[in-house]
Scaffold this active site. Structure first.
Site, mmCIF file in Angstrom:
data_model
loop_
_atom_site.group_PDB
_atom_site.id
_atom_site.type_symbol
_atom_site.label_atom_id
_atom_site.label_comp_id
_atom_site.label_asym_id
_atom_site.label_seq_id
_atom_site.Cartn_x
_atom_site.Cartn_y
_atom_site.Cartn_z
ATOM 1 N N GLY A 1 -22.785 2.784 -4.255
ATOM 2 C CA GLY A 1 -21.707 3.280 -5.118
ATOM 3 C C GLY A 1 -21.186 2.168 -6.000
ATOM 4 N N LYS B 1 0.868 -1.183 0.000
ATOM 5 C CA LYS B 1 0.000 0.000 0.000
ATOM 6 C C LYS B 1 0.894 1.218 0.000
ATOM 7 C CE LYS B 1 -4.491 0.859 0.389
ATOM 8 N NZ LYS B 1 -5.552 0.004 -0.166
ATOM 9 N N GLY C 1 -24.697 1.923 0.939
ATOM 10 C CA GLY C 1 -23.641 2.420 0.058
ATOM 11 C C GLY C 1 -23.964 2.002 -1.363
ATOM 12 N N VAL D 1 -19.372 -0.408 -5.557
ATOM 13 C CA VAL D 1 -19.526 -1.784 -5.072
ATOM 14 C C VAL D 1 -21.007 -2.140 -4.898
ATOM 15 C CG1 VAL D 1 -19.033 -3.364 -3.162
ATOM 16 C CG2 VAL D 1 -17.267 -1.761 -3.939
ATOM 17 N N GLY D 2 -21.728 -1.312 -4.142
ATOM 18 C CA GLY D 2 -23.095 -1.645 -3.760
ATOM 19 C C GLY D 2 -24.066 -1.749 -4.919
#
Ligand code: NAD
Length: 367
Positions: free
Chosen positions: A178, A76, A176, A180-181
């Site tokens: 967005g 990361k 959510g 993903v959702g």
């Protein structure tokens, strides 16, 4: 080691603090464990993420990539800056960051909060490697195709069978709506589920008889909020967590399921789309209540599986096939182990990921 008192047998392999004072670049990159292969992990742009937090995120990628059976470790990086800066400044900063990670060969940058496929195109232009690229560069736009949402639908399919829940007609609630959702709702609707509630930052919309998923996606695509839809009952934002449903998909942000509200969840199955949406104690409450909860790094690995396929030159069709294959097998393995050993699914998932990292480490000279 004093700055990384949490370093352990798994990593981190490398921590680099990067500075380019002439343009105000400050960044950190953490390469955690690379036993399975070079690390893949997002480049986060945010003003307030510590190096310690960056390590925690890199470690989460180690588990996610290992659990998914990818030939990649976890990493990361964080660029300490406001992602909303003028685009020319952002390009200069991202390109300078890329130049400084050029020699961190075991780190493959990807998009994360505050960065996107355009940023990854700049990184690739500078150093020849990045994932999450635009289509024009051979990329597979994972949010556009719904890679993570598709993986969640697969996870729900397997988990529902495991707990004897008929997917056709099952009522789902999505927190959510967005990248993903909304795709999770779309792919699940194709399997016969009924969306009874959806929430975004502005509120919840609900209808026990079902909401029109395509129409709701169109409202969002037009820049609206779910509560702008000309149907359904408008409720408070948090109401989505305790509506009467069979399957709850938290896909918004971390730490939204607490010990208190986990007591009120009415679903039989929770599929974690967001990263760390539930505290450890909240997961315990769900487990004690007999609610099956599929852990985040098992259920939401579709995006990184897609990125790995892209990195190795695979097609969009290959990405969907890999996501289906890996997530269905992993969810089945984790839930079977959880049942056989009478431990929460997260404990079973964590043990599986650690086993896989240890097995990969067994082939290294230093271990
Ligand atoms: P996104 O920004 O596209 O969507 C997030 C949605 O959540 C938005 O609709 C926003 O309005 C809504 N939201 C924010 N706070 C809310 C709240 N308190 N209550 C209800 N809704 C709220 O982000 P995304 O890419 O869909 O990611 C969602 C989560 O999934 C994040 O935690 C992300 O880290 C995680 N995740 C994303 C991917 C991916 O492939 N995009 C992969 C793995 C994990």
């Amino acid at each position: 080691m004093s700055e990384f008192p949490f370093a352990d047998e798994f990593g981190p392999a490398r921590v680099e603090h990067l500075y380019e004072p002439s343009i105000g670049l400050q960044a950190v990159v953490v390469v955690d464990n690379v036993a399975a292969g070079p690390s893949i992990g997002g480049v986060r742009m945010a003003p307030d993420v510590s190096a310690r937090e960056c390590f925690r995120l890199a470690r989460a990628m180690t588990w996610k990539n290992a659990a998914a059976g990818l030939a990649h470790g976890g990493g990361k990086s964080v660029i300490f800056a406001d992602p909303g800066m003028p685009i020319a400044d952002k390009e200069r900063l991202v390109r300078a960051f890329a130049a400084l990670v050029h020699d961190v060969h075991d780190y493959i940058p990807g998009p994360d909060m505050g960065t996107d496929e355009t940023c990854m195109a700049w990184v690739r232009d500078e150093i020849g490697r990045a994932v999450g690229l635009p289509r024009a560069l051979g990329g597979i736009p994972l949010d556009e195709i719904g890679a993570t949402g598709f993986g969640l639908a697969i996870a729900v399919d397997v988990a529902a069978a495991h707990c004897g829940l008929e997917l056709n007609g099952a009522r789902i609630a999505v927190q959510g709506f967005g990248a993903v959702g909304k795709h999770a709702a779309r792919f699940l609707a194709e399997r016969g589920t009924v969306l009874v509630a959806a929430a975004d930052i502005a509120g919840t919309i609900a209808d026990p008889n079902g909401l029109d998923v395509a129409a709701l996606i169109a409202v969002k695509a037009g820049g609206g909020r779910v509560v702008d839809a000309p149907f359904g009952e408008k409720l408070a934002r948090e109401a989505v967590l305790d509506v009467d449903c069979d399957i709850l998909i938290p896909a918004a942000r971390p730490d939204i399921l607490t010990v208190d509200n986990a007591k009120h969840v009415r679903a039989r199955l929770v599929a974690q789309g967001a990263n760390i949406p539930a505290s450890v104690d909240a997961e315990h409450v769900l487990y004690e209540r007999g609610i099956l909860s599929v852990p985040d790094f098992i259920a939401n690995a579709g995006g990184v599986i897609c990125a790995a396929v892209e990195y190795h030159g695979g097609s969009e069709a290959a990405a969907f096939a890999e996501i289906e294959d890996k997530i269905s097998r992993n969810v089945a393995t984790v839930l079977e182990r959880s049942r056989d050993l009478a431990v929460p699914p997260r404990s079973a998932a964590q043990a599986m990921a650690e086993e896989r990292v240890r097995a990969a480490m067994g082939y290294r000279r230093w271990r």
